[in-house]
Design a protein around this motif. Sequence first.
Motif, PDB file in Angstrom:
ATOM      1  N   SER A 294       3.879  -5.579  -7.444  1.00 25.76           N
ATOM      2  CA  SER A 294       3.210  -6.856  -7.726  1.00 25.76           C
ATOM      3  C   SER A 294       2.135  -7.158  -6.693  1.00 25.76           C
ATOM      4  O   SER A 294       1.051  -7.624  -7.030  1.00 25.76           O
ATOM      5  N   LEU A 295       2.451  -6.902  -5.442  1.00 27.82           N
ATOM      6  CA  LEU A 295       1.495  -7.147  -4.363  1.00 27.82           C
ATOM      7  C   LEU A 295       0.249  -6.276  -4.532  1.00 27.82           C
ATOM      8  O   LEU A 295      -0.875  -6.775  -4.461  1.00 27.82           O
ATOM      9  N   ILE A 296       0.439  -5.002  -4.785  1.00 29.54           N
ATOM     10  CA  ILE A 296      -0.700  -4.091  -4.959  1.00 29.54           C
ATOM     11  C   ILE A 296      -1.541  -4.522  -6.152  1.00 29.54           C
ATOM     12  O   ILE A 296      -2.773  -4.582  -6.069  1.00 29.54           O
ATOM     13  N   LEU A 297      -0.896  -4.844  -7.251  1.00 31.24           N
ATOM     14  CA  LEU A 297      -1.615  -5.265  -8.455  1.00 31.24           C
ATOM     15  C   LEU A 297      -2.390  -6.554  -8.211  1.00 31.24           C
ATOM     16  O   LEU A 297      -3.561  -6.668  -8.591  1.00 31.24           O
ATOM     17  N   LEU A 298      -1.770  -7.524  -7.568  1.00 31.31           N
ATOM     18  CA  LEU A 298      -2.428  -8.801  -7.292  1.00 31.31           C
ATOM     19  C   LEU A 298      -3.597  -8.624  -6.322  1.00 31.31           C
ATOM     20  O   LEU A 298      -4.684  -9.177  -6.536  1.00 31.31           O
ATOM     21  N   GLU A 299      -3.403  -7.839  -5.279  1.00 30.54           N
ATOM     22  CA  GLU A 299      -4.498  -7.580  -4.335  1.00 30.54           C
ATOM     23  C   GLU A 299      -5.663  -6.868  -5.023  1.00 30.54           C
ATOM     24  O   GLU A 299      -6.825  -7.241  -4.831  1.00 30.54           O
ATOM     25  N   ALA A 300      -5.360  -5.875  -5.837  1.00 33.00           N
ATOM     26  CA  ALA A 300      -6.417  -5.131  -6.535  1.00 33.00           C
ATOM     27  C   ALA A 300      -7.152  -6.028  -7.537  1.00 33.00           C
ATOM     28  O   ALA A 300      -8.385  -5.976  -7.634  1.00 33.00           O
ATOM     29  N   ALA A 301      -6.414  -6.855  -8.261  1.00 31.67           N
ATOM     30  CA  ALA A 301      -7.039  -7.746  -9.249  1.00 31.67           C
ATOM     31  C   ALA A 301      -7.927  -8.786  -8.568  1.00 31.67           C
ATOM     32  O   ALA A 301      -9.057  -9.032  -9.012  1.00 31.67           O
ATOM     33  N   LEU A 302      -7.442  -9.388  -7.493  1.00 28.97           N
ATOM     34  CA  LEU A 302      -8.240 -10.369  -6.763  1.00 28.97           C
ATOM     35  C   LEU A 302      -9.461  -9.705  -6.124  1.00 28.97           C
ATOM     36  O   LEU A 302     -10.550 -10.286  -6.096  1.00 28.97           O
ATOM     37  N   GLY A 303      -9.284  -8.498  -5.627  1.00 28.52           N
ATOM     38  CA  GLY A 303     -10.411  -7.766  -5.045  1.00 28.52           C
ATOM     39  C   GLY A 303     -11.475  -7.455  -6.084  1.00 28.52           C
ATOM     40  O   GLY A 303     -12.671  -7.670  -5.853  1.00 28.52           O
TER      41      GLY A 303
ATOM     42  N   GLN B 196      -1.853  -0.970   1.265  1.00 27.17           N
ATOM     43  CA  GLN B 196      -0.492  -1.129   0.743  1.00 27.17           C
ATOM     44  C   GLN B 196      -0.115   0.078  -0.108  1.00 27.17           C
ATOM     45  O   GLN B 196       1.012   0.570  -0.034  1.00 27.17           O
ATOM     46  N   LEU B 197      -1.057   0.560  -0.896  1.00 25.35           N
ATOM     47  CA  LEU B 197      -0.814   1.741  -1.723  1.00 25.35           C
ATOM     48  C   LEU B 197      -0.466   2.953  -0.859  1.00 25.35           C
ATOM     49  O   LEU B 197       0.408   3.749  -1.203  1.00 25.35           O
ATOM     50  N   ARG B 198      -1.145   3.063   0.277  1.00 27.32           N
ATOM     51  CA  ARG B 198      -0.903   4.168   1.211  1.00 27.32           C
ATOM     52  C   ARG B 198       0.271   3.892   2.152  1.00 27.32           C
ATOM     53  O   ARG B 198       0.635   4.741   2.955  1.00 27.32           O
ATOM     54  N   ARG B 199       0.799   2.681   2.078  1.00 27.74           N
ATOM     55  CA  ARG B 199       1.881   2.236   2.976  1.00 27.74           C
ATOM     56  C   ARG B 199       1.475   2.382   4.442  1.00 27.74           C
ATOM     57  O   ARG B 199       2.246   2.795   5.305  1.00 27.74           O
TER      58      ARG B 199
END
Length: 131
Positions: A14-23, A79-82
């Motif tokens: 969810s965090l990755i998706l939200l960050e990517a969408a907002l970006g 976040q994707l790369r941790r």
Amino acid sequence: MSTPEAVRSPREKSLILLEAALGAASLGSGTLLALRPDGAFLHSGPSVLRNTPFHSWRMPGLLLASGFGGGYLLAAFLQLRRHRCARAAGMAAGSALVALEAWEAVWIEYQPLVALYAAAGGTVAVLAWKG
């Protein structure tokens, strides 16, 4: 078969998706504002900026595209790369969006989208903080 450490939790997804969408939204919106600094993209003329240091939408658009678009996309990538900096990047991006929306509500004008984006930024900050 993936190892257990490769499995992403629903919170992390969810965090990755939200960050990517907002970006992506910030990058696109900011670019359009910079290209149309008369405010036509927002259906809002430069007069809305009268209480700000800006005289057109060009600089706010560039700041939105680079700062928030770039910042959120970087946070998603980390976040994707941790990466060890992913948590800090997510918390910074989320907190910055909440602050921007508060400033916008006070100095430009309140619109329902202000609350929506502030909530999205707050959600990113909390999800990143919970790590």
